[in-house]
Design a protein around this motif. Structure first.
Motif, PDB file in Angstrom:
ATOM      1  N   ALA A  88       0.832  -1.207   0.000  1.00  0.00           N
ATOM      2  CA  ALA A  88       0.000   0.000   0.000  1.00  0.00           C
ATOM      3  C   ALA A  88       0.866   1.257   0.000  1.00  0.00           C
ATOM      4  O   ALA A  88       0.608   2.210  -0.738  1.00  0.00           O
ATOM      5  CB  ALA A  88      -0.932  -0.009   1.204  1.00  0.00           C
ATOM      6  N   ILE A  89       1.919   1.243   0.832  1.00  0.00           N
ATOM      7  CA  ILE A  89       2.806   2.402   0.912  1.00  0.00           C
ATOM      8  C   ILE A  89       3.420   2.667  -0.463  1.00  0.00           C
ATOM      9  O   ILE A  89       3.445   3.789  -0.958  1.00  0.00           O
ATOM     10  CB  ILE A  89       3.911   2.164   1.971  1.00  0.00           C
ATOM     11  CG1 ILE A  89       3.284   2.087   3.375  1.00  0.00           C
ATOM     12  CG2 ILE A  89       4.970   3.259   1.910  1.00  0.00           C
ATOM     13  CD1 ILE A  89       4.233   1.603   4.459  1.00  0.00           C
ATOM     14  N   LEU A  90       3.886   1.587  -1.067  1.00  0.00           N
ATOM     15  CA  LEU A  90       4.531   1.674  -2.380  1.00  0.00           C
ATOM     16  C   LEU A  90       3.585   2.267  -3.423  1.00  0.00           C
ATOM     17  O   LEU A  90       3.994   2.988  -4.323  1.00  0.00           O
ATOM     18  CB  LEU A  90       4.946   0.265  -2.802  1.00  0.00           C
ATOM     19  CG  LEU A  90       6.176   0.153  -3.680  1.00  0.00           C
ATOM     20  CD1 LEU A  90       7.416   0.558  -2.893  1.00  0.00           C
ATOM     21  CD2 LEU A  90       6.315  -1.282  -4.179  1.00  0.00           C
ATOM     22  N   ASN A  91       2.304   1.943  -3.293  1.00  0.00           N
ATOM     23  CA  ASN A  91       1.336   2.406  -4.275  1.00  0.00           C
ATOM     24  C   ASN A  91       0.571   3.639  -3.792  1.00  0.00           C
ATOM     25  O   ASN A  91      -0.443   4.006  -4.369  1.00  0.00           O
ATOM     26  CB  ASN A  91       0.360   1.290  -4.622  1.00  0.00           C
ATOM     27  CG  ASN A  91       1.039   0.204  -5.418  1.00  0.00           C
ATOM     28  OD1 ASN A  91       1.194   0.322  -6.623  1.00  0.00           O
ATOM     29  ND2 ASN A  91       1.496  -0.836  -4.742  1.00  0.00           N
ATOM     30  N   ASN A  92       1.107   4.226  -2.703  1.00  0.00           N
ATOM     31  CA  ASN A  92       0.532   5.457  -2.189  1.00  0.00           C
ATOM     32  C   ASN A  92      -0.976   5.322  -1.956  1.00  0.00           C
ATOM     33  O   ASN A  92      -1.760   6.163  -2.360  1.00  0.00           O
ATOM     34  CB  ASN A  92       0.821   6.594  -3.172  1.00  0.00           C
ATOM     35  CG  ASN A  92       0.863   7.917  -2.442  1.00  0.00           C
ATOM     36  OD1 ASN A  92       0.937   7.940  -1.207  1.00  0.00           O
ATOM     37  ND2 ASN A  92       0.805   9.001  -3.184  1.00  0.00           N
ATOM     38  N   MET A 457      -9.721   3.332  10.063  1.00  0.00           N
ATOM     39  CA  MET A 457      -9.338   3.434   8.657  1.00  0.00           C
ATOM     40  C   MET A 457      -8.681   4.774   8.330  1.00  0.00           C
ATOM     41  O   MET A 457      -7.959   4.897   7.367  1.00  0.00           O
ATOM     42  CB  MET A 457     -10.567   3.245   7.757  1.00  0.00           C
ATOM     43  CG  MET A 457     -11.044   1.800   7.695  1.00  0.00           C
ATOM     44  SD  MET A 457      -9.785   0.690   7.035  1.00  0.00           S
ATOM     45  CE  MET A 457      -9.880  -0.664   8.180  1.00  0.00           C
ATOM     46  N   ASN A 458      -8.951   5.792   9.171  1.00  0.00           N
ATOM     47  CA  ASN A 458      -8.437   7.129   8.862  1.00  0.00           C
ATOM     48  C   ASN A 458      -6.985   7.294   9.313  1.00  0.00           C
ATOM     49  O   ASN A 458      -6.660   8.116  10.151  1.00  0.00           O
ATOM     50  CB  ASN A 458      -9.322   8.196   9.515  1.00  0.00           C
ATOM     51  CG  ASN A 458      -9.460   7.955  11.017  1.00  0.00           C
ATOM     52  OD1 ASN A 458      -9.310   6.821  11.483  1.00  0.00           O
ATOM     53  ND2 ASN A 458      -9.717   9.008  11.763  1.00  0.00           N
ATOM     54  N   VAL A 459      -6.140   6.452   8.753  1.00  0.00           N
ATOM     55  CA  VAL A 459      -4.734   6.467   9.130  1.00  0.00           C
ATOM     56  C   VAL A 459      -3.891   6.648   7.874  1.00  0.00           C
ATOM     57  O   VAL A 459      -4.130   5.999   6.864  1.00  0.00           O
ATOM     58  CB  VAL A 459      -4.347   5.147   9.827  1.00  0.00           C
ATOM     59  CG1 VAL A 459      -2.855   5.054  10.000  1.00  0.00           C
ATOM     60  CG2 VAL A 459      -5.039   5.034  11.170  1.00  0.00           C
ATOM     61  N   GLN A 460      -2.947   7.564   7.988  1.00  0.00           N
ATOM     62  CA  GLN A 460      -2.019   7.761   6.879  1.00  0.00           C
ATOM     63  C   GLN A 460      -0.880   6.764   7.061  1.00  0.00           C
ATOM     64  O   GLN A 460      -0.118   6.851   8.008  1.00  0.00           O
ATOM     65  CB  GLN A 460      -1.506   9.206   6.917  1.00  0.00           C
ATOM     66  CG  GLN A 460      -0.619   9.584   5.743  1.00  0.00           C
ATOM     67  CD  GLN A 460      -1.373   9.525   4.431  1.00  0.00           C
ATOM     68  OE1 GLN A 460      -2.461  10.058   4.301  1.00  0.00           O
ATOM     69  NE2 GLN A 460      -0.794   8.830   3.460  1.00  0.00           N
ATOM     70  N   VAL A 461      -0.785   5.775   6.162  1.00  0.00           N
ATOM     71  CA  VAL A 461       0.325   4.830   6.303  1.00  0.00           C
ATOM     72  C   VAL A 461       1.526   5.385   5.557  1.00  0.00           C
ATOM     73  O   VAL A 461       1.402   6.201   4.667  1.00  0.00           O
ATOM     74  CB  VAL A 461      -0.019   3.425   5.766  1.00  0.00           C
ATOM     75  CG1 VAL A 461      -1.083   2.794   6.615  1.00  0.00           C
ATOM     76  CG2 VAL A 461      -0.401   3.473   4.307  1.00  0.00           C
ATOM     77  N   GLY A 462       2.664   4.923   5.930  1.00  0.00           N
ATOM     78  CA  GLY A 462       3.883   5.376   5.283  1.00  0.00           C
ATOM     79  C   GLY A 462       5.039   5.177   6.226  1.00  0.00           C
ATOM     80  O   GLY A 462       4.884   4.573   7.285  1.00  0.00           O
ATOM     81  N   LYS A 463       6.180   5.674   5.813  1.00  0.00           N
ATOM     82  CA  LYS A 463       7.365   5.551   6.666  1.00  0.00           C
ATOM     83  C   LYS A 463       7.169   6.410   7.903  1.00  0.00           C
ATOM     84  O   LYS A 463       7.025   7.618   7.825  1.00  0.00           O
ATOM     85  CB  LYS A 463       8.608   6.019   5.913  1.00  0.00           C
ATOM     86  CG  LYS A 463       9.159   4.957   4.986  1.00  0.00           C
ATOM     87  CD  LYS A 463      10.220   4.108   5.693  1.00  0.00           C
ATOM     88  CE  LYS A 463      10.616   2.896   4.876  1.00  0.00           C
ATOM     89  NZ  LYS A 463       9.794   1.721   5.058  1.00  0.00           N
ATOM     90  N   THR A 464       7.087   5.753   9.064  1.00  0.00           N
ATOM     91  CA  THR A 464       6.906   6.493  10.302  1.00  0.00           C
ATOM     92  C   THR A 464       7.905   5.980  11.311  1.00  0.00           C
ATOM     93  O   THR A 464       8.428   4.881  11.166  1.00  0.00           O
ATOM     94  CB  THR A 464       5.497   6.274  10.879  1.00  0.00           C
ATOM     95  OG1 THR A 464       5.242   4.874  10.890  1.00  0.00           O
ATOM     96  CG2 THR A 464       4.455   6.982  10.071  1.00  0.00           C
TER      97      THR A 464
END
Length: 824
Positions: A88-92, A457-464
């Motif tokens: 998911a992160i990879l595909n934004n 669901m309202n979470v921004q995934v990514g490098k954290t």
RNA sequence: GCCGAAGUGGUGAAAUAGGUAGACGCAGUGGACUCAAAAUCCACCGAGUGCAAGCUCAUGCCGGUUCGAGUCCGGCCUUCGGCACCA
């Protein structure tokens, strides 16, 4: 006319779906068979490993369908966790979106491969109707004392931003992303898997597991028998407990080795009078990497603590040292050091000039302490050991241990290498641990009525750098379920291996919204009769699932002892000698080959290339070979005259021409061979070879019009067994050929083929003739010939007669139906 | 170091209870069909030696048991996998 596999495969996939032939019936009167292939991560389309895995499972499934079993082959997706989150992160995007997308793609591909899946039971671990019950099971574990929370040094992967269980660290690298693992002190949730250590060592309740997997788990659990000995601390009420496998060397103890984490050391360090060098040494060692510290080539270091303890067997004053080579979490976290008889202690004692004492002598010669350059670790005879001197070491172990037990200073005990399973993960995309932390009430389990704790669901995934859940305030902040005061939710999620530890049970009753599954239904299906998966899970998933299953048995959810009766560890699909991987750039996309040659071709190729447990080297030419075989079959049946279709005859006529007699033999032999193979070894490569052989023989008979009626029956039978035997490997083509032959039912409905042993008797037998073990000729003899007649026939062979000239025959051995061995 | 698995043609591999080593497939060679190619079909296909019948060698290495060993026993070598300062 051309073999249009695309059309044929689509047609049968549609027919199967419409007729619902793969839907398994719960609690049926029919005997059940449960086939399961390890579920995939939906982090992209299917790869060759999946194609191979499911081709194997499907061959077994279809064969069992033919045998008339009520077969269950379900599918699901291990959709929580790093692969899905990273995708998911990879595909934004958000994992809830990409995961369901990937599932859709994979589902279509499974359908295109024609895998006999009961689609009504599909599940995904990231759907709340599944993880609901994972949380419920967590609570059950908690209520049964199998969950605890403690602060500990854990394996931390910076790349994945999470903790890893011991099983998930390979070579100090993360098993998933291969980056370096470091140690971090964190408060973690643990499952008490060690409580089941002893039972996990017992494989007597599985039917057929590879020895290799059993050995790996046994190694991992690492049971070790020994003695626990109490060393009283001088001028104190306290004792130091040690674990040793060598109580026979007890009289040789000259120092005690403790790790700096030992509670006793921690306590000493609180003393304001403690020497500064002692404190700094402890600090230094604790800060060192745990893995570097536990590697054998790290130099041994230590410092004398200033304290003494007393050897319970002889009252010797023993110096207590703090060292970097003792592990806090193995045994009792303390080691009695016997330098003369342990290499590590020997090195340490030499370095710090600590006394050594010889207590085991060689059985045949004398050891001299001053001349020893290394410890003597073998068995021997006790010396300098008081009343035990003179005893062989093996015997003295028992004696010394009972002596200690009598005096309440020690006991026989068992230690395991296995650690409790750390299940906390500091990642978003996982099953929330159903716990609320309340200042007043402490740890509070979320009540059943409030389950599942929905993942926000309202979470921004990514490098954290921290768990993304921590930033969702309105999710984290929640009233305490007990007292109603403001409290905070646990933000750790569960290791995805928790999700996969019970999914096999959920398949039995996947829609249940009152319980993880209905007990009776689960007991009808479980254990899984045949499980298929990769060897890489030997000490992870396969052990965790056994643990969960045993727990579920103990709380009466299931009645079997093991989750998987038979286990097949399938090999990998290699390309150019390596495992296919995107980073190596040596992947082969199954879809491309399905489009070009059809699903049946891929299936036949992976099954034919090597036995299922072995790795398969991908070969484009090999795929063409598989296609050639299927194409040849199709053309053959297209051109088959109508008189050889429809009814399967039984024929017992004896007046057949030799070629047709051979064909009848081949028909029955092939049926027998394949049947026995399924029951005994499941080597599909040889099954397919046997099919090819039979077909080659059939194909070589050209003049079918001039056969008599009986011969035509034999020929017809030889043709009609092909679709039936082919069905497990190339089901689409098998159905098509069966239809070409005039049948309107599905192949599996015909049932299982049977052979007639009568036709496996040949009336002429070839005997190989050996002289002194070397082959000198062959002879055809009637099957009922006496040994003497066979001998006579053998001697008359030109080449044999020539070799026997002027020789004395010492002995002639006749092996019925096989060979004659002449000794001269 | 301990535990486990494996080593067979050019190649993927067979050989199920000690009995014809290399089934089946791939690649290769020759031929048929074709203007040609692809596809398909037929034949050959471990090494050495011989005109041939045949003979010799060959399943990682060295021995042993046996009429006979890829297979059983003893000792090695190599490769892969697991565990390892585990007391």
């Amino acid at each position: 006319m051309e073999y249009n596999f695309t059309e044929i495969e689509k047609k049968w996939q549609k027919k199967w779906a419409e007729a619902g032939v793969f839907n398994a019936e719960n609690n049926s009167k029919k005997p059940k068979y449960y086939v399961l292939s390890m579920f995939p991560y939906p982090s992209g389309p299917l790869h060759m490993g999946h194609a191979s895995n499911y081709s194997i499972g499907d061959a077994i499934t279809r064969y069992k369908m033919q045998q008339g079993y009520n077969v269950l082959q379900p599918i699901g997706y291990d959709s929580f966790g790093m692969p899905a989150e990273n995708f998911a992160i990879l595909n934004n995007s958000h994992p809830s979106i990409t995961t369901e997308n990937n599932i859709k793609i994979m589902r279509e591909q499974f359908q295109m491969l024609g895998i006999a899946i009961d689609w009504s039971r599909e599940l995904a671990t990231s759907r709340s109707n599944y993880y609901h019950w994972g949380q419920w099971l967590f609570k059950k574990l908690y209520e049964n004392g199998l969950v605890y929370r403690k602060s500990s040094w854990v394996n931390w992967c910076d790349e994945c931003q999470t903790v890893l269980a011991n099983e998930q660290v390979e070579d100090n690298k993360c098993w998933r992303c291969d980056s370096e693992v470091r140690q971090k002190d964190l408060v973690q949730w643990f499952f008490r898997i060690t409580k089941y250590a002893e039972e996990l060592l017992d494989f007597s309740k599985v039917i057929d597991w590879p020895e290799r997997v059993k050995a790996m788990q046994t190694n991992w659990i690492g049971k070790s028998h020994g003695t626990e000995v109490d060393f009283p601390l001088e001028n104190s009420e306290k004792v130091i407990k040690v674990f040793t496998t060598r109580p026979d060397t007890l009289f040789g103890v000259t120092f005690m080795a403790l790790p700096p984490e030992h509670p006793l050391v921690t306590q000493w360090l609180t003393d304001p009078a403690v020497k500064p060098d002692l404190a700094s040494f402890c600090q230094k060692v604790i800060n060192e990497d745990k893995i570097a510290r536990s590697s054998a080539d790290t130099t041994k270091e230590g410092i004398f603590s200033g304290h003494y303890c007393l050897n319970p067997v002889n009252g010797d004053r023993v110096q207590v040292w703090i060292t970097n080579y003792v592990l806090m979490d193995y045994g009792t976290g303390a080691v009695m050091a016997v330098p003369a008889h342990d290499q590590r202690d020997f090195e340490f004692a030499k370095k710090y000039q600590i006394d050594m004492k010889l207590v085991i002598n060689k059985p045949d010669s004398d050891l001299v302490l001053a001349e020893m350059t290394q410890a003597y670790t073998e068995e021997g005879v006790l010396v300098n050991s008081g009343e035990f001197s003179g005893l062989p070491s093996e015997q003295s172990k028992e004696k010394i241990t009972s002596w200690l037990a009598e005096k309440s200073m020690g006991n026989k005990t068992v230690t395991y290498r296995l650690r409790d399973w750390g299940i906390s993960r500091q990642r978003y995309w996982g099953n929330p641990i159903p716990v609320v932390h309340c200042e007043k009430c402490g740890i509070v389990l979320v009540p059943d009525a409030d389950l599942p704790v929905q993942l926000p669901m309202n979470v921004q995934v990514g490098k954290t750098t921290q768990n993304p859940l921590l930033s969702v305030d309105d999710w984290v902040n929640t009233p305490c379920p007990k007292c109603g005061a403001p409290a905070r939710r646990e933000t750790d999620t569960m290791d995805t291996f928790v999700d996969s530890s019970w999914y096999f049970a959920r398949y039995t009753d996947p829609q249940n919204d009152k319980a993880p599954f209905d007990i009776n239904t689960a007991n009808y299906w479980l254990p899984v009769d045949q499980y298929i998966g990769g060897i890489e899970h030997a000490c992870m998933h396969l052990m965790y699932a056994r643990f969960f299953h045993k727990f579920m048995r103990d709380i009466k959810l299931v009645s079997s002892d093991e989750p998987f009766a038979r286990l097949l560890t399938q090999g990998m699909v290699l390309k150019d000698g390596y495992k296919m991987s995107k980073s190596k750039g040596n992947t082969v996309d199954p879809q491309e080959f399905i489009d070009r040659y059809g699903a049946d071709t891929i299936r036949v190729f992976v099954l034919f290339a090597s036995p299922p447990e072995k790795d398969v080297e991908w070969s484009d030419d090999g795929v063409k070979g598989a296609f050639r075989f299927l194409n040849r079959l199709w053309v053959f049946f297209q051109n088959l005259p109508t008189e050889f279709k429809k009814q399967l005859p039984t024929n017992s006529a004896d007046t057949l021409q030799p070629a047709i007699k051979d064909l009848r033999y081949s028909t029955h032999y092939t049926i027998k061979f394949i049947k026995e193979d399924y029951e005994q070894r499941m080597q599909f490569n040889t099954n397919i070879a046997a099919l090819m052989e039979h077909f080659n023989l059939l194909f070589s008979i050209k003049d079918t019009q001039n056969l008599n009626t009986s011969e035509k029956d034999v020929y017809r039978q030889a043709c009609l067994i092909l679709p039936i035997l082919l069905y497990p490997y190339a089901p689409h083509l098998a159905e098509e050929l069966w239809e070409i032959c005039g049948h309107t039912s599905f192949v599996h409905e015909f049932g299982e083929l049977d052979y007639d042993p009568k036709f496996l008797q040949k009336d002429e037998v070839t005997y190989v003739v050996q002289i002194n073990g070397k082959i000198r000729g062959k002879v055809e003899v009637s099957a009922d010939a006496t040994d003497d007649a066979v001998k006579q026939a053998a001697m008359q062979i030109d080449n044999v007669a020539k070799s026997l000239e002027g020789q004395t025959i010492k002995k002639i051995i006749v092996v019925k139906g096989k060979l004659v061995s002449i000794v001269i």
